[in-house]
Write a protein that holds these residues in place. Structure first.
Motif, PDB file in Angstrom:
ATOM      1  N   PHE A 214       0.852  -1.146   0.088  1.00 46.34           N
ATOM      2  CA  PHE A 214      -0.129   0.004   0.111  1.00 46.34           C
ATOM      3  C   PHE A 214       0.893   1.271  -0.018  1.00 46.34           C
ATOM      4  CE2 PHE A 214      -2.020   3.464   2.399  1.00 46.34           C
ATOM      5  CZ  PHE A 214      -3.172   3.641   1.537  1.00 46.34           C
ATOM      6  N   PHE A 215       1.633   1.259   0.769  1.00 45.04           N
ATOM      7  CA  PHE A 215       2.526   2.534   0.984  1.00 45.04           C
ATOM      8  C   PHE A 215       3.430   2.947  -0.217  1.00 45.04           C
ATOM      9  CE2 PHE A 215       5.727   5.343   2.911  1.00 45.04           C
ATOM     10  CZ  PHE A 215       5.030   6.223   3.446  1.00 45.04           C
ATOM     11  N   GLN A 216       3.935   1.732  -0.889  1.00 45.23           N
ATOM     12  CA  GLN A 216       4.674   2.006  -2.148  1.00 45.23           C
ATOM     13  C   GLN A 216       3.559   2.484  -3.339  1.00 45.23           C
ATOM     14  OE1 GLN A 216       7.173  -1.138  -3.720  1.00 45.23           O
ATOM     15  NE2 GLN A 216       7.992  -1.669  -1.625  1.00 45.23           N
ATOM     16  N   ALA A 217       2.333   2.044  -3.174  1.00 42.73           N
ATOM     17  CA  ALA A 217       1.556   2.513  -4.523  1.00 42.73           C
ATOM     18  C   ALA A 217       1.072   3.943  -4.108  1.00 42.73           C
ATOM     19  CB  ALA A 217       0.510   1.548  -4.276  1.00 42.73           C
ATOM     20  N   TYR A 218       0.830   4.311  -2.711  1.00 41.53           N
ATOM     21  CA  TYR A 218       0.122   5.492  -2.499  1.00 41.53           C
ATOM     22  C   TYR A 218       1.188   6.571  -1.903  1.00 41.53           C
ATOM     23  CZ  TYR A 218      -4.065   3.037  -3.979  1.00 41.53           C
ATOM     24  OH  TYR A 218      -4.905   2.316  -4.541  1.00 41.53           O
ATOM     25  N   TYR A 219       2.324   6.219  -1.869  1.00 41.25           N
ATOM     26  CA  TYR A 219       3.088   7.291  -1.057  1.00 41.25           C
ATOM     27  C   TYR A 219       3.328   8.480  -1.752  1.00 41.25           C
ATOM     28  CZ  TYR A 219       7.270   9.933  -0.796  1.00 41.25           C
ATOM     29  OH  TYR A 219       7.953  11.177  -0.322  1.00 41.25           O
ATOM     30  N   ARG A 220       3.310   8.563  -2.958  1.00 37.41           N
ATOM     31  CA  ARG A 220       3.511   9.609  -3.863  1.00 37.41           C
ATOM     32  C   ARG A 220       2.379  10.408  -3.885  1.00 37.41           C
ATOM     33  NH1 ARG A 220       6.637  11.524  -8.319  1.00 37.41           N
ATOM     34  NH2 ARG A 220       5.598  12.838  -9.651  1.00 37.41           N
ATOM     35  N   SER A 221       1.188  10.010  -4.041  1.00 32.54           N
ATOM     36  CA  SER A 221      -0.118  10.684  -3.676  1.00 32.54           C
ATOM     37  C   SER A 221      -0.326  11.322  -2.467  1.00 32.54           C
ATOM     38  CB  SER A 221      -1.184   9.748  -4.211  1.00 32.54           C
ATOM     39  OG  SER A 221      -1.395   9.207  -5.311  1.00 32.54           O
ATOM     40  N   ILE A 222       0.202  10.462  -1.402  1.00 32.13           N
ATOM     41  CA  ILE A 222      -0.117  11.071   0.045  1.00 32.13           C
ATOM     42  C   ILE A 222       0.902  12.276   0.224  1.00 32.13           C
ATOM     43  CG2 ILE A 222       0.567  10.443   2.519  1.00 32.13           C
ATOM     44  CD1 ILE A 222      -0.305   7.706   1.867  1.00 32.13           C
ATOM     45  N   HIS A 223       2.316  12.125  -0.383  1.00 32.64           N
ATOM     46  CA  HIS A 223       2.938  13.134   0.238  1.00 32.64           C
ATOM     47  C   HIS A 223       2.605  14.433  -0.822  1.00 32.64           C
ATOM     48  CE1 HIS A 223       7.113  14.458   0.851  1.00 32.64           C
ATOM     49  NE2 HIS A 223       7.510  15.113  -0.337  1.00 32.64           N
ATOM     50  N   GLN A 224       2.221  14.318  -1.916  1.00 32.21           N
ATOM     51  CA  GLN A 224       1.514  15.554  -2.996  1.00 32.21           C
ATOM     52  C   GLN A 224       0.155  16.134  -2.025  1.00 32.21           C
ATOM     53  OE1 GLN A 224       0.777  13.634  -6.785  1.00 32.21           O
ATOM     54  NE2 GLN A 224       2.734  13.982  -7.458  1.00 32.21           N
ATOM     55  N   LEU A 225      -0.581  15.483  -1.487  1.00 31.17           N
ATOM     56  CA  LEU A 225      -1.702  15.775  -0.763  1.00 31.17           C
ATOM     57  C   LEU A 225      -1.260  16.541   0.473  1.00 31.17           C
ATOM     58  CD1 LEU A 225      -4.195  12.920  -1.165  1.00 31.17           C
ATOM     59  CD2 LEU A 225      -4.556  15.142  -2.308  1.00 31.17           C
ATOM     60  N   SER A 227       1.603  18.132   0.922  1.00 32.77           N
ATOM     61  CA  SER A 227       2.290  19.181   0.559  1.00 32.77           C
ATOM     62  C   SER A 227       1.098  20.564   0.221  1.00 32.77           C
ATOM     63  CB  SER A 227       3.321  18.880  -0.631  1.00 32.77           C
ATOM     64  OG  SER A 227       4.281  17.757  -0.236  1.00 32.77           O
ATOM     65  N   ILE A 228       0.339  19.896  -0.660  1.00 36.47           N
ATOM     66  CA  ILE A 228      -0.672  20.902  -1.006  1.00 36.47           C
ATOM     67  C   ILE A 228      -1.530  21.494   0.071  1.00 36.47           C
ATOM     68  CG2 ILE A 228      -3.167  21.327  -2.449  1.00 36.47           C
ATOM     69  CD1 ILE A 228      -1.734  19.056  -4.361  1.00 36.47           C
ATOM     70  N   ALA A 229      -1.805  20.412   0.985  1.00 35.88           N
ATOM     71  CA  ALA A 229      -2.534  21.275   2.287  1.00 35.88           C
ATOM     72  C   ALA A 229      -1.845  21.935   3.041  1.00 35.88           C
ATOM     73  CB  ALA A 229      -2.624  19.773   3.263  1.00 35.88           C
ATOM     74  N   PHE A 230      -0.442  21.691   3.243  1.00 41.14           N
ATOM     75  CA  PHE A 230       0.564  22.666   3.889  1.00 41.14           C
ATOM     76  C   PHE A 230       0.688  23.963   3.216  1.00 41.14           C
ATOM     77  CE2 PHE A 230       4.667  24.493   4.218  1.00 41.14           C
ATOM     78  CZ  PHE A 230       4.821  24.967   5.394  1.00 41.14           C
ATOM     79  N   LEU A 231       0.834  24.115   1.683  1.00 39.90           N
ATOM     80  CA  LEU A 231       0.825  25.189   0.984  1.00 39.90           C
ATOM     81  C   LEU A 231      -0.555  26.071   1.179  1.00 39.90           C
ATOM     82  CD1 LEU A 231       2.563  24.279  -2.164  1.00 39.90           C
ATOM     83  CD2 LEU A 231       3.332  25.729  -0.395  1.00 39.90           C
ATOM     84  N   LEU A 232      -1.665  25.366   1.024  1.00 39.35           N
ATOM     85  CA  LEU A 232      -2.757  25.887   1.471  1.00 39.35           C
ATOM     86  C   LEU A 232      -2.961  26.495   2.708  1.00 39.35           C
ATOM     87  CD1 LEU A 232      -5.367  23.671  -0.577  1.00 39.35           C
ATOM     88  CD2 LEU A 232      -4.477  26.017  -1.026  1.00 39.35           C
ATOM     89  N   GLY A 233      -2.567  26.031   3.953  1.00 41.45           N
ATOM     90  CA  GLY A 233      -2.596  26.182   5.032  1.00 41.45           C
ATOM     91  C   GLY A 233      -1.751  27.504   5.294  1.00 41.45           C
ATOM     92  N   LEU A 234      -0.611  27.489   4.669  1.00 39.55           N
ATOM     93  CA  LEU A 234       0.472  28.473   4.462  1.00 39.55           C
ATOM     94  C   LEU A 234      -0.165  29.691   4.197  1.00 39.55           C
ATOM     95  CD1 LEU A 234       3.454  29.314   5.263  1.00 39.55           C
ATOM     96  CD2 LEU A 234       4.021  28.837   3.009  1.00 39.55           C
TER      97      LEU A 234
END
Length: 264
Positions: A214-225, A227-234
């Motif tokens: 699971f983590f190999q399959a969805y790591y990239r998506s999790i990391h991107q989401l 990062s986007i959440a952090f930028l929006l919060g910032l």
């Protein structure tokens, strides 16, 4: 040829240097926190001219680091983009930590925790997950086996559909090697979306993600989401403190630089 290969190799960022940069950023952050704690009260408040300036510069660097990692999507060298991403993110991290004073028990503190999680995920992916992916790839022999006739027909029609879309997006590109880039989203957003959707459907038919943990399959998506959440919060934090200073202050004296006091 040899010279070209050496040049490409020199642009890479080894795991040793990555760990050294991250450890250096952590040490500098801790030293900075201790140094700031020795300053007069007026200087060590998060909204003081010193620390607010650090926050502004750090925020800009973090946003630039986010853009740097997208270098490949703009046709730029991926290794150079990754190096810029690492350096900008770590310098921005130091400045943001200095601004926050590790005050995690607050609403802006959520952003700090999110930033730390993103950083840990990135380091884990580079040092651990990349090795796991190498091992997994070497054991997935079934991924190279021929699909059944039904799937072959579906894939045939899907690939033909992608090729028709690609002729409109970029006639010179090869469907076997093509991936949607930023310029495609800008020039032909609808076609780019349709192509991305078709590529996702193709991956679903081949069950690419189901063939790995699971983590190999969805790591990239999790990391991107994240990062986007952090930028929006910032962005929200910046807008509220500068334009809604009255709301943030909650009746206290507004000592930081701001434009309006909306929400008083």
């Amino acid at each position: 040829m040899i010279k070209s290969l050496n040049k490409t190799k020199s642009q890479d960022l080894s795991n040793f240097y990555l760990v050294a940069i991250v450890c250096g950023a952590i040490i500098i952050s801790l030293v900075t926190l201790v140094a700031i704690d020795c300053l007069p009260v007026g200087f060590r408040q998060p909204g003081s001219p010193l620390l607010q300036s650090a926050a502004i510069i750090g925020s800009i660097l973090l946003i630039l680091s986010f853009l740097a990692i997208l270098a490949k999507r703009f046709g730029k060298p991926g290794r150079s983009g990754f190096k810029a991403h690492v350096w900008l993110a770590n310098i921005g991290f130091i400045l943001i930590i200095a601004h926050s004073g590790l005050a995690v028990l607050s609403i802006p503190g959520i952003l700090l925790i999110l930033l730390l999680v993103i950083a840990i995920l990135g380091i884990y992916a580079r040092l651990v997950l990349s090795r796991q992916m190498e091992t997994t790839f070497g054991t997935k022999r079934t991924g190279f086996s021929a699909p059944d006739e039904t799937m072959r027909n579906e894939l045939k029609h899907l690939i033909a559909h992608k090729q028709r879309l690609l002729k409109k997006i970029d006639p010179s590109a090869n469907e076997a090697f093509f991936s949607i880039q930023a310029r495609n989203w800008i020039k032909t957003p609808v076609l780019a979306f349709r192509y991305k959707h078709a590529a996702g459907k193709e991956a679903g038919l081949l069950e690419i993600r189901k063939s790995v943990p699971f983590f190999q399959a969805y790591y990239r998506s999790i990391h991107q989401l994240l990062s986007i959440a952090f930028l929006l919060g910032l962005i929200i934090h910046i807008v509220t403190t500068i334009f809604f200073a009255g709301y943030v202050a909650e009746g206290r004296h507004i000592y930081w630089w701001h434009i309006t006091e909306w929400g008083s």
